[in-house]
Design a protein around this motif. Structure first.
Motif, PDB file in Angstrom:
ATOM      1  N   LEU A 142       0.829  -1.213   0.000  1.00  0.00           N
ATOM      2  CA  LEU A 142       0.000   0.000   0.000  1.00  0.00           C
ATOM      3  C   LEU A 142       0.855   1.251   0.000  1.00  0.00           C
ATOM      4  O   LEU A 142       0.572   2.226  -0.701  1.00  0.00           O
ATOM      5  CB  LEU A 142      -0.936  -0.017   1.200  1.00  0.00           C
ATOM      6  N   LYS A 143       1.945   1.229   0.806  1.00  0.00           N
ATOM      7  CA  LYS A 143       2.821   2.391   0.844  1.00  0.00           C
ATOM      8  C   LYS A 143       3.495   2.609  -0.514  1.00  0.00           C
ATOM      9  O   LYS A 143       3.634   3.752  -0.977  1.00  0.00           O
ATOM     10  CB  LYS A 143       3.883   2.191   1.930  1.00  0.00           C
ATOM     11  N   SER A 144       3.906   1.492  -1.134  1.00  0.00           N
ATOM     12  CA  SER A 144       4.542   1.610  -2.452  1.00  0.00           C
ATOM     13  C   SER A 144       3.571   2.183  -3.472  1.00  0.00           C
ATOM     14  O   SER A 144       3.934   3.035  -4.282  1.00  0.00           O
ATOM     15  CB  SER A 144       5.037   0.236  -2.890  1.00  0.00           C
ATOM     16  N   LYS A 145       2.327   1.702  -3.395  1.00  0.00           N
ATOM     17  CA  LYS A 145       1.326   2.200  -4.325  1.00  0.00           C
ATOM     18  C   LYS A 145       1.042   3.674  -4.099  1.00  0.00           C
ATOM     19  O   LYS A 145       0.943   4.473  -5.045  1.00  0.00           O
ATOM     20  CB  LYS A 145       0.052   1.377  -4.173  1.00  0.00           C
ATOM     21  N   LYS A 146       0.922   4.041  -2.815  1.00  0.00           N
ATOM     22  CA  LYS A 146       0.680   5.457  -2.506  1.00  0.00           C
ATOM     23  C   LYS A 146       1.858   6.312  -2.938  1.00  0.00           C
ATOM     24  O   LYS A 146       1.688   7.444  -3.406  1.00  0.00           O
ATOM     25  CB  LYS A 146       0.435   5.615  -1.013  1.00  0.00           C
TER      26      LYS A 146
END
Length: 558
Positions: free
Chosen positions: A57-61
């Protein structure tokens, strides 16, 4: 001693119980540790899965944030360019001049009395406008003279920005999105390359050869073509300039007398007459026609001439159509003329003889009762109930395309010639209600006329013969059953009642497996015509006196 023993026993029992208790405690503690380790392992696994999800999720954000940042940067870049354009327009408006350096001369001469700034400030504003507008994509400097109509558009009203001319939507789009406009201009100005030569432009090779090798081959081919053309022109000129070769002198001198005597080759007209006489002789084998065509001249005026001789004179000399002898219509016209002359037509006995023996009209569809194909071949002769008398002429066998012959209801006599078997396309033969005699040629007719389907020969009292099984496949047969053998009679069933089936049909079913669809057994007697009816006045366009001389004397052999 006993007491000591008891004490020791008690002490030993207590010590053993304490040891057992400690083991239990240790086992319990080990179990708890094991449970706690398992729970910790599960928690760690669960935590590691959650960490992985959080990391994704952090990578996507992070990626989304980076993309948003790139979009913001692009928008900021566009916004700055738009601000530069807007500031340039504003600066020009405040300075009292037009956009760009087109009104520099007019703006620089304004004084500070106009309330907009000093002369130095105005000059600085104009310089700023010039530097800003030059950086605008698509900018084009336009020089406008002071006081002109184009210059007044921007200065009218004290330089108020509300008096600026309206910008077209297409131009506004280019100004608001200069990057897109530059990309479109680049695509528009791109050079269009043919797909077939794309590799030639990219790497200089076309197929297995390079560009220069291609050029070399083309040059060689053009050179070879040019050399061939030059050699051809050179040799053609040399052949024209060379003197013609002289023919050699004959080795033998010509003889005074020809070695071969000339043949009596007939001319075209004579050849037609000679060949025509040969065909007519073959069509009338029972007669002896003259040996030369010239002997047929004057046959119509000779009372001893036969109908065949008169017909021969007509088609060779009197006929205006002049049909070539090799044309099948020639012999068919001769056979029709024989039928007319030998069967009462020339004596005006026929009820209708319209156009018969007319030298200027084709017999096809003009002579009464005669119908032809598109190629001019006779295919139908229908002369029923027309008081046609005499014998059936053997010349009728010359109609190779004849499909229907109907001479019923007339006064014809004699035997039916077996030569009618030569009509191999004959489909319908109707000779009923005449005065025919003799034996009917069943075998000869069926052997040649393989297409025969209808045979009506009833009401001919003297006609007899033996009908064979070859006629079982016809569609319709009508005859006088009492005159033919084996004599067809109606079959009697087991109860003694006479049926509608004849013995001929029964024999056909047994031998062939089929019988005629319509088989009529006539036991009556035909009506004999003894008196000729009154002919139609002017039964043709041939004069009556001339037609009387066309009758001739029927030969004994006929």
């Amino acid at each position: 001693m006993v007491k000591n023993y008891d004490f020791d026993e008690e002490s030993s029992s207590s010590s053993s119980s304490s040891e057992n208790g400690s083991d239990i405690e240790q086992q319990r503690s080990s179990n708890e540790q094991r449970r706690s380790s398992k729970s910790n392992t599960k928690k760690k696994k669960k935590k590691s899965i959650e960490d992985a999800l959080d990391k994704k999720l952090k990578s996507k954000k992070k990626k989304e944030k980076k993309a948003a940042k790139a979009e913001d940067a692009l928008e900021e870049k566009i916004r700055k360019k738009q601000a530069a354009v807007t500031s340039a327009y504003s600066a020009a408006a405040v300075a009292g001049g037009t956009v760009g350096p087109a009104v520099v001369g007019a703006s620089a001469t304004r004084k500070s009395s106009n309330g907009r700034g000093t002369e130095e400030e105005i000059s600085m504003g104009v310089a700023a406008v010039r530097s800003a507008t030059k950086r605008v994509p698509g900018y084009e400097e336009v020089k406008v003279e002071e006081g002109s109509e184009a210059g007044e558009l921007f200065t009218r009203g004290g330089g108020d920005v509300r008096n600026r001319p309206k910008i077209k939507p297409s131009e506004q789009t280019k100004q608001l999105d200069p990057l897109r406009a530059a990309e479109e201009a680049k695509k528009k100005n791109a050079k269009q390359v043919n797909k077939r030569f794309a590799d030639l432009h990219e790497n200089g090779a076309w197929g297995g050869l390079s560009k220069w090798e291609k050029y070399g081959l083309c040059t060689l081919a053009l050179g070879a073509i040019g050399a061939a053309i030059g050699l051809g022109i050179t040799f053609s000129k040399s052949d024209e300039s060379a003197p013609p070769e002289q023919t050699p002198q004959p080795t033998l001198s010509p003889t005074d007398v020809p070695t071969v005597s000339p043949t009596n080759s007939p001319t075209t007209s004579t050849n037609r007459e000679t060949r025509g006489l040969e065909l007519m002789t073959d069509a009338s084998p029972v007669l002896s026609l003259p040996s030369t065509p010239e002997e047929l001249r004057g046959a119509k005026s000779n009372p001893d001439s036969t109908p065949q001789e008169i017909a021969g004179e007509f088609v060779l000399y009197d006929d205006e159509l002049r049909i070539p002898a090799e044309d099948p219509r020639f012999i068919e016209r001769y056979a029709l003329s024989v039928l007319y002359l030998s069967n009462g037509g020339c004596a005006e006995e026929w009820i209708d003889s319209t156009n018969w023996m007319s030298p200027s009209l084709d017999h096809c569809d003009n002579w009464f009762g005669v119908k032809c194909t598109l190629q001019g071949r006779v295919e139908e002769i229908i002369l029923k109930q027309n008081f046609v008398s005499g014998k059936v002429p053997i010349e009728l066998s010359q109609f190779g395309e004849l499909r229907a012959l109907d001479l019923s209801g007339n006064a014809m006599t004699g035997e039916v010639p077996g030569d009618l078997g030569g009509l191999y396309k004959l489909f319908s033969l109707q000779l009923q209600n005449n005065m025919l005699t003799g034996e009917f040629p069943f075998d000869e007719l069926r052997e040649g006329a393989i297409a025969l389907d209808t045979l009506w020969i009833q009401e001919n009292g003297g006609l007899s013969g033996e009908i064979t099984e070859a006629y079982c496949t016809l569609s319709s047969i009508t005859l006088d059953c009492a005159n033919f053998e084996p004599q067809p009679t109606y079959v009697v069933d087991d109860t003694g009642v006479e049926t509608t089936t004849t013995t001929f049909e029964q024999n056909c079913d047994t031998a062939v497996g089929t019988h005629p669809r319509e088989y009529t057994c006539n036991f009556g007697t035909g009506v004999k015509i003894t008196v000729a009816p009154t002919p139609t006045p002017g039964g043709g366009d041939i004069p009556t006196l001339v037609r009387d001389t066309y009758c001739g004397v029927p030969s004994v052999a006929a």
